[in-house]
Design a protein around this motif. Structure first.
Motif, PDB file in Angstrom:
ATOM      1  N   UNK A 392      -3.522   5.401   5.371  1.00  0.00           N
ATOM      2  CA  UNK A 392      -2.282   4.657   5.159  1.00  0.00           C
ATOM      3  C   UNK A 392      -2.107   3.598   6.232  1.00  0.00           C
ATOM      4  N   UNK A 393      -2.432   3.944   7.471  1.00  0.00           N
ATOM      5  CA  UNK A 393      -2.283   2.991   8.570  1.00  0.00           C
ATOM      6  C   UNK A 393      -3.283   1.852   8.448  1.00  0.00           C
ATOM      7  N   UNK A 394      -4.503   2.164   8.042  1.00  0.00           N
ATOM      8  CA  UNK A 394      -5.528   1.123   7.928  1.00  0.00           C
ATOM      9  C   UNK A 394      -5.135   0.076   6.900  1.00  0.00           C
ATOM     10  N   UNK A 395      -4.642   0.511   5.739  1.00  0.00           N
ATOM     11  CA  UNK A 395      -4.245  -0.453   4.709  1.00  0.00           C
ATOM     12  C   UNK A 395      -2.971  -1.187   5.104  1.00  0.00           C
ATOM     13  N   UNK A 396      -2.030  -0.474   5.718  1.00  0.00           N
ATOM     14  CA  UNK A 396      -0.770  -1.094   6.137  1.00  0.00           C
ATOM     15  C   UNK A 396      -1.024  -2.143   7.216  1.00  0.00           C
ATOM     16  N   UNK A 397      -1.916  -1.839   8.149  1.00  0.00           N
ATOM     17  CA  UNK A 397      -2.190  -2.748   9.268  1.00  0.00           C
ATOM     18  C   UNK A 397      -2.800  -4.064   8.808  1.00  0.00           C
ATOM     19  N   UNK A 398      -3.461  -4.055   7.660  1.00  0.00           N
ATOM     20  CA  UNK A 398      -4.084  -5.285   7.158  1.00  0.00           C
ATOM     21  C   UNK A 398      -3.071  -6.242   6.537  1.00  0.00           C
ATOM     22  N   UNK A 399      -1.886  -5.773   6.274  1.00  0.00           N
ATOM     23  CA  UNK A 399      -0.877  -6.609   5.626  1.00  0.00           C
ATOM     24  C   UNK A 399      -0.249  -7.588   6.621  1.00  0.00           C
TER      25      UNK A 399
END
Length: 503
Positions: A392-399
């Protein structure tokens, strides 16, 4: 409901545990004698603790810190502070005076005796932190579901199933009659069952109407069915406080977590050199030479008998270091995870819903809403609207940062309909984009990391020793690991009386 992977669940809540134990303090290795000076790289908790322990043993210590503050990932943001990400985005913290966000470390379990001892010995006052509240919510397709109801309705339904199996004789061959009777009696109270063994709801799950002064009788909330509960993808949030690292009642320093590193730094005989960006780490005869650049950009060097290096491994990998080839590979190959915190200032509308501290589990990329417990019933407080780890953090951080704020805002609105408009002064902390960290923590058993590297970096490399929470069983998640790792490194370098840890 999908099977809960216990190891993954504990990691997702910040409680990694390595499969192997730390190597013993270098059995058979040569313990250095005649060490008179040590340079410590990094003024996080590990670096500061190591410096204090060495000073107690009469060692001359120089601590170099690239930031203009001490603490490392122990970072408390207050109004007027600025965040500069590695991608060039800058934010200004606009919180009202007296409000703050613990951007990194934010809670202390009751069994972290080393860190709590430091707080006691250095006069850092502590307050209760409400880490889990049954009044908080689990996001649900039917609307926000209080943790209290989810826990007690589930317990009631499961107790009823077990009690029914008892009555049907399913346990006659495995339990004797007295034990079956005792279990039946226990289940009736445990699940708040009716006399016929049926679960039809319980005041434990909450009240739709509270009792009044005269004839207003309390009304119990309508129970959720077992299939409704099991269909909720966020139901594992009920296990949160069962993790020994995520106790319902925890501790935090009054006024912000950075009170701890500030107290440690203030106790040093020689002040920490801040604004000192390390450029080279070299062997020099039997000792070390560190080349660094000061805040004005001028080149500086310091020589010492030994170095204790507490820098995050992604930072250390970018520095020209005179390490052995295996150690260089171990440093370069370390892969840190992502985590992002998104916070807002707001009127504490959640207190209108009887929520004082704890977390609501919203799922998705934003994962949780974390309610403050340092200021109750004030006009304004700081709400942590999103905090996540792993995928969840990896995808969120890319935003983009604007989208991260929007998603956190939407998560709060979903759990607290009509109150999203009260959120203001957003701030986003993306740990992978913090220049002197490039990540929050690592998992030595995942992400392509190697326990062999973990073991190797827990040994000296000539005049260099390494320390930090990332080299403890906490894998970088907790300050306790930093304290214990620092003390281990100091004991390896300059053997001393363990009692000195508490002097």
């Amino acid at each position: 409901m999908a099977r809960i992977d216990r190891r993954a669940f504990i990691r997702s809540l910040g409680g990694a545990t390595l499969a192997t134990t730390l190597p013993a303090p270098l059995v058979g290795a040569t313990r250095t004698k005649g060490v008179g000076s040590v340079v410590i790289l990094g003024a996080g908790i590990a670096g500061l603790v190591a410096a204090l322990e060495l000073e107690k043993r009469g060692i001359d210590v120089t601590v170099l810190e690239a930031r203009q503050r001490v603490g490392g990932r122990v970072w408390t943001l207050r109004g007027g502070d600025r965040i500069a990400d590695t991608d060039g985005i800058e934010q200004r913290v606009d919180f009202t005076d007296g409000l703050y966000l613990n951007a990194g470390a934010a809670r202390i379990p009751s069994h972290h005796d080393a860190l709590l001892g430091i707080c006691r010995d250095h006069g850092v006052p502590l307050e209760v932190l409400v880490n889990s509240s049954r009044s908080a919510f689990i996001a649900d397709a039917s609307g926000p579901l209080r943790l209290r109801q989810a826990a007690n309705d589930l317990r009631g339904h499961l107790s009823a199933l077990l009690e029914s199996a008892l009555r049907a004789g399913s346990f006659d061959a495995t339990l004797d009659a007295p034990t079956r009777k005792a279990l039946e009696t226990f289940l009736t109270g445990y699940g708040d069952l009716a006399t016929d063994g049926h679960y039809g709801g319980s005041a434990r799950s909450g009240l739709a109407r509270v009792p009044g002064a005269f004839d207003q009788v309390q009304q119990v909330v309508a129970p959720r069915t077992l299939d409704q509960l099991l269909a909720n993808p966020n139901l594992a949030g009920l296990l949160f406080e069962e993790n020994i690292l995520m106790q319902a009642t925890m501790l935090a320093p009054v006024g912000g977590m950075d009170r701890i590193p500030r107290a440690l730094a203030a106790a040093l005989l020689k002040p920490v050199v801040t604004g000192a960006e390390v450029r080279e780490i070299r062997r020099s005869g039997d000792g070390v030479t560190i080349a660094w650049r000061d805040a004005a950009g001028a080149a500086q060097t310091v020589r010492a008998d030994r170095a204790i290096i507490t820098l995050p491994l992604p930072i250390l990998a970018s520095i020209d270091g005179d390490f052995s080839a295996p150690v260089k590979r171990a440093i370069a190959s370390a892969r840190y995870q992502d985590t992002v915190k998104v916070a807002f200032q707001s009127r504490p509308f959640w207190e209108d819903q009887q929520i004082y501290g704890g977390l609501s589990f919203v799922g998705g990329e934003t994962s949780v809403i974390w309610y403050p417990s340092d200021r109750f019933q004030q006009k304004q407080e700081v709400l942590l609207a999103a905090y996540m780890s792993q995928d969840a953090a990896a995808s969120f951080a890319r935003r983009p940062i604007a989208q991260q704020i929007e998603l956190a805002h939407a998560a709060v609105e979903r759990v607290h309909p009509g109150h999203g408009a009260e959120l203001h002064s957003p701030i986003v902390v993306n740990w992978r984009k913090q220049a002197y960290n490039l990540g929050p923590w690592l998992d030595w058993e995942a992400d392509g990391n190697s326990l062999d590297s973990f073991r190797l970096l827990n040994q000296p490399d000539g005049p260099f020793l390494f320390a930090g929470s990332h080299l403890s069983q906490y894998s970088g998640h907790w300050q306790e690991g930093a304290v214990l790792s620092a003390r281990r490194a100091v004991d390896t370098l300059v053997p001393g009386n363990a009692a000195s840890h508490h002097a």
